[in-house]
Design an enzyme around this catalytic site. Structure first.
Site, PDB file in Angstrom:
ATOM      1  N   GLU A 102      -0.914   6.292  -6.126  1.00 55.21           N
ATOM      2  CA  GLU A 102      -1.028   4.883  -5.767  1.00 55.21           C
ATOM      3  C   GLU A 102       0.046   4.121  -6.538  1.00 55.21           C
ATOM      4  OE1 GLU A 102      -1.331   2.566  -3.539  1.00 55.21           O
ATOM      5  OE2 GLU A 102      -3.267   3.517  -3.150  1.00 55.21           O
TER       6      GLU A 102
ATOM      7  N   CYS B 101      -4.384   5.024   0.955  1.00 56.58           N
ATOM      8  CA  CYS B 101      -3.938   6.302   0.395  1.00 56.58           C
ATOM      9  C   CYS B 101      -2.829   6.809   1.299  1.00 56.58           C
ATOM     10  CB  CYS B 101      -5.091   7.300   0.335  1.00 56.58           C
ATOM     11  SG  CYS B 101      -4.587   8.954  -0.210  1.00 56.58           S
TER      12      CYS B 101
END
Length: 222
Positions: free
Chosen positions: A103, A2
């Site tokens: 993402e 992340c």
């Protein structure tokens, strides 16, 4: 991993959701939160006061604070094995306040960014670790890292890892020093896929200098 997320929920809503006090410091919504920035977290210090800590964990024993640039994430599976995270797992856990994350999906046509959040658009908490570093000159930096786990069925087509989003009923367990390592490890699991949404967004998010509401808008036709 992340590497970018969002936290644009109004402070009053965050105060209500996490039953905590908002810090008396300047704050602007983040539509592209990036490492090294000060971001809101709730520590396991019993105060219920939201604090702004730097993203990128600097262990208290580090000689060079630049190590934090490499420690923005911690794998749930190896927390007790990595010196950078082992002590923090036992003593310094935190909730990282968020309402979405980005993402990038690898395709033959390049990397496509996705914004990912909860279906009900409510704020949530990543499981995190924090630490307090002090330089020989007395400079103090408090910092955090976000824990990741295997991707659920919603995220897997995009990336094989995802941040640990704690279920609301698991947030207090994560902050509770008395719960113990077995209980803490048990809550570090993929969030239910059917409660999440994901859609492609503009490649403008690739630049950390971009930070505005248009970043979370779906790409037309997606």
């Amino acid at each position: 991993m992340c590497g970018r997320y969002t936290i644009f929920t109004e402070p009053l809503r965050l105060v209500e959701r996490f039953r905590a006090e908002w810090p008396d410091v300047p704050w602007e919504p983040r539509y592209n939160a990036a490492p090294t920035q000060p971001l809101p977290v709730l520590l396991n210090d019993g105060t219920r006061r939201i604090r702004l800590l730097r993203w990128g964990l600097i262990p208290h024993w580090a000689e060079d604070p630049a190590i934090g640039n490499r420690l923005i994430n911690a794998r749930a599976e190896t927390l007790t094995q990595r010196p950078s995270f082992r002590e923090a797992f036992h003593r310094r856990r935190c909730l990282v306040l968020a309402d979405g994350f980005y993402e990038w999906q690898r395709t033959p046509y390049g990397r496509i960014p996705y914004w990912i959040g909860l279906r009900d658009r409510e704020p949530f908490a990543f499981a995190g670790l924090w630490d307090r570093w002090e330089s020989p000159e007395g400079e103090i930096i408090e910092s955090f890292t976000i824990i990741t786990t295997a991707a659920n069925e919603r995220i897997a087509p995009i990336h094989d890892r995802m941040p640990v989003i704690l279920l609301p009923e698991h947030e207090e367990i994560w902050l509770d020093d008395a719960a113990g390592p077995r209980a803490w490890q048990a809550v570090l699991r993929p969030y239910p896929a059917d409660r999440m949404i994901a859609y492609p967004v503009s490649s403008r998010v690739n630049s950390p200098r971009a930070d505005d509401p248009t970043l979370i808008q779906p790409v037309p036709g997606s």
